[in-house]
Design a protein around this motif. Structure first.
Motif, mmCIF file in Angstrom:
data_model
loop_
_atom_site.group_PDB
_atom_site.id
_atom_site.type_symbol
_atom_site.label_atom_id
_atom_site.label_comp_id
_atom_site.label_asym_id
_atom_site.label_seq_id
_atom_site.Cartn_x
_atom_site.Cartn_y
_atom_site.Cartn_z
ATOM 1 N N SER B 139 1.797 4.047 -7.472
ATOM 2 C CA SER B 139 1.899 2.812 -6.691
ATOM 3 C C SER B 139 0.662 1.919 -6.721
ATOM 4 N N GLU B 143 -3.748 5.963 -7.140
ATOM 5 C CA GLU B 143 -2.744 6.947 -7.515
ATOM 6 C C GLU B 143 -2.576 7.044 -9.032
ATOM 7 N N ASN B 171 -2.961 3.879 -1.090
ATOM 8 C CA ASN B 171 -3.358 5.282 -0.915
ATOM 9 C C ASN B 171 -4.844 5.359 -0.601
ATOM 10 N N LEU B 185 2.549 8.463 4.120
ATOM 11 C CA LEU B 185 1.507 7.462 4.350
ATOM 12 C C LEU B 185 1.445 7.064 5.822
ATOM 13 N N CYS B 196 8.559 4.069 -3.925
ATOM 14 C CA CYS B 196 7.676 4.427 -5.038
ATOM 15 C C CYS B 196 7.202 3.153 -5.723
ATOM 16 N N VAL B 200 5.982 0.479 -2.499
ATOM 17 C CA VAL B 200 5.342 1.199 -1.391
ATOM 18 C C VAL B 200 4.693 0.192 -0.427
ATOM 19 N N GLU B 201 4.069 -0.821 -0.981
ATOM 20 C CA GLU B 201 3.400 -1.815 -0.126
ATOM 21 C C GLU B 201 4.390 -2.534 0.808
ATOM 22 N N ASN B 221 5.445 7.948 0.296
ATOM 23 C CA ASN B 221 5.223 7.488 -1.075
ATOM 24 C C ASN B 221 5.694 8.614 -1.985
ATOM 25 N N ALA B 223 5.883 9.233 -5.351
ATOM 26 C CA ALA B 223 5.528 8.860 -6.721
ATOM 27 C C ALA B 223 6.200 9.790 -7.726
#
Lengths: 286, 313
Positions: B139, B143, B171, B185, B196, B200-201, B221, B223
């Motif tokens: 993300s 990461e 992250n 998170l 993902c 994510v934001e 998250n 990933a």
């Protein structure tokens, strides 16, 4: 395997004959598999494995070994018979071809059988894999091993083959030698009718390869071609080997239907008789 | 450190790894400026090979190079990395069990103006279907760095999707990435948002907006989409009772599907998959495309509110 004293042409012919017998037997036993294209490749594979290549069956991952990639993966029975003959596994195991639990999968599986460099069967990929090995040997690890790949003629219809051809010339992979098993037949008929690949020598030459033409059933011509290829520097080589699909078994020779068909028990008996006759003939030769 | 695109973080990390691991070989197919593999290429020209616009050959050649004991990273746009070369990845890389890492940059609608031909929304589905393939969608810079390092360490095929657009950091710098593990998170008990990559934001922004409505959303998250963190999903289902997934990808076969498979078999709760529906993208700025496809933070918050109403119904 290359030794201090090379095998004679007569010895190589005998080995090829024995391999053909094993191919017929294993295919009959498995009741499926590719007869025609296995038989057409036998003399090429014999010249590679029992004359040209350096390898150690007891140490399949020997880093200095010459590599062979069966790009026409459907000729697996021929490769298995050759690997058994070379000592990678007992000849007895050939009987397990295509059967549940076997190491001798329908198409070569590197994770199952030592001696297989890459899992092939999807046409066009093997030559690219061979290019990758050759690139690593020449430009990354700077090792002296050579890389061989056996291509089918119908396989030349795959676009990837030409991507690979371009890249091998670009990276000057003179440690790579492809052999084209040009038997003129593919599943749906004659290559020239299904999708013509000719003029195939001009095409490979135009892609920057050193092209050698040879009779794919003449051991003497094949070993000369393999030796000549090694002398060429700065570009990869390809041997266009004219072959006969089903070679060695009269009723299979040049017959489309034996591309993916295994012999019956009767056909097997008949074929083995023919091969034994031929074997006698070789023994009687001066 | 300012926000950079995950593709750039990948290029930087490959160069960093290249300094300590001489076995790292990087390939590209005429897109090294865009995929950022050029960062590695400039530093290690002898370990970088350009294959031209010929992705199939590049991928199968990677198999050959990997067979000599190298860790090979293939770079090109996600659409070519996974679509054009699926057979080479399936039969050559994965069935052969080779140590090849496929980095598909320019994943999703966030590619923007290049339009649908370059907006790969199917890569995760395509890669997830292949046995033994590990699929990761990082993300942010932090990461991506850890994912690339982990991929290099792990023996076997890995698909990593990066993105064109800049991704703000979501992250913590000390975050540890593990294959098969998700990362919470933000904790919450009313609903879980699993996202993902670049989504994510907006998922975090949605959660922030929900707090104002007294709704506490858990944000995961995820990933690593394959193998997926089943335990974390089941726990979220048990503890929050409803799940929203968000991905810059088709909802068919990607993160949403992976979560649905776990929930369906293990602990069914209401689920809403946010992502690209059964349609292609088009030219436009990423935010315009996300808006049209119902993938903004507002959309996520809205869907979270709706799904809470479906609980215990």
């Amino acid at each position: 395997m290359k030794t201090e004293t090379s095998l004679t042409e007569k010895q190589l012919k005998k080995i090829a004959c024995g391999i053909r017998k094993n191919i017929i037997k294993m295919l009959t036993e498995s009741k499926s598999g590719h007869s025609g294209g296995s038989l057409s490749a036998v003399d090429i594979l014999t010249s590679l494995y029992f004359y040209k290549m350096n390898y150690k069956p007891a140490e399949p991952n020997w880093p200095e070994r010459d590599r062979f990639v069966l790009s026409k993966g459907h000729a697996a029975p021929a490769l298995y018979a050759v690997l058994a003959e070379a000592g990678y596994f007992p000849t007895e195991e050939l009987k397990t071809l295509r059967k549940f639990g076997t190491r001798l999968q329908g198409h070569p599986d590197r994770r199952k059988l030592p001696g297989i460099e890459a899992s092939t069967g999807s046409l066009g990929q093997g030559i690219s894999i061979a290019c990758g090995i050759a690139l690593c040997g020449k430009h990354i690890d700077k090792k002296n091993y050579r890389v061989y790949a056996l291509l089918g003629d119908g396989e030349n219809q795959e676009g990837e083959v030409w991507e690979a051809a371009m890249s091998a010339a670009h990276y000057k992979l003179d440690n790579l030698c492809a052999v084209l098993d040009y038997n003129g037949l593919q599943i749906d008929g004659f290559v020239k009718d299904v999708m013509n690949i000719d003029p195939i020598t001009d095409k490979w030459r135009a892609f920057g390869w050193n092209v050698i033409e040879a009779d794919g059933h003449n051991i003497k011509e094949l070993i000369k071609a393999l030796d000549d290829a090694e002398q060429i520097k700065g570009k990869p080589s390809i041997i266009i080997a004219k072959t006969i699909k089903g070679k060695g078994i009269s009723f299979m020779e040049g017959k489309v239907k034996y591309h993916g068909l295994a012999p019956t028990y009767e056909e097997c008996e008949k074929g083995l008789c023919e091969l034994e006759e031929y074997e006698k003939k070789i023994s009687e030769e001066a | 450190m300012e926000a950079i695109a995950t593709r750039e973080a990948c290029g930087l990390t490959l160069a960093k790894l290249g300094r300590v691991n001489k076995n790292i070989i990087v390939l590209d197919a005429d897109l090294s400026e865009s995929t950022k593999s050029i960062i590695f290429a400039r530093e290690f020209p002898e370990r970088f090979f350009n294959y031209g616009v010929a992705e199939q050959n590049m991928t199968a050649s990677a198999v050959g190079i990997a067979s000599c004991g190298k860790v090979v990273f293939i770079n090109t746009f996600a659409i070519f990395a996974t679509g054009r070369t699926w057979d080479q990845i399936r039969n050559g890389v994965t069935a052969g069990g080779f140590n090849v890492k496929i980095v598909g940059s320019h994943g999703g609608l966030s590619v923007g103006p290049d339009g649908l031909s370059h907006q790969c929304i199917e890569d995760v589905s395509l890669m997830r279907a292949i046995p033994e393939m590990v699929v990761i969608v990082p993300s942010d810079r932090i990461e991506t760095e850890k994912v690339i390092e982990k991929a290099a360490e792990y023996y076997g095929p890995v698909y990593i999707r990066t993105s064109r657009a800049k991704s703000p950091n979501v992250n913590n710098e000390d975050y540890k990435f593990e294959i098969g593990k998700g990362n919470i998170l933000q904790d919450g008990s009313d609903v879980t948002i699993i996202a993902c990559g670049v989504m994510v934001e907006p998922a975090l922004n949605a959660a922030k907006a929900l707090i104002e409505k007294k709704i506490h959303a858990r944000v995961i998250n995820m990933a690593c989409i394959k193998p997926i963190d089943k335990d974390m999903i089941i726990r979220a289902a048990k503890e929050t009772g409803a799940i929203v997934t968000v991905e810059d990808h088709t909802v068919i076969g990607g993160l949403g599907s992976a979560v649905a498979e776990v929930l369906g078999e293990e602990y069914p709760v209401p689920l809403k998959r946010i992502g690209v529906l059964d349609r292609f993208g088009e030219s436009g700025e990423p935010n315009e495309l996300f808006k049209k496809n119902g993938m903004t933070a507002e959309n996520i918050a809205e869907e979270a509110k709706k799904i809470i109403l479906r609980k215990n119904r």
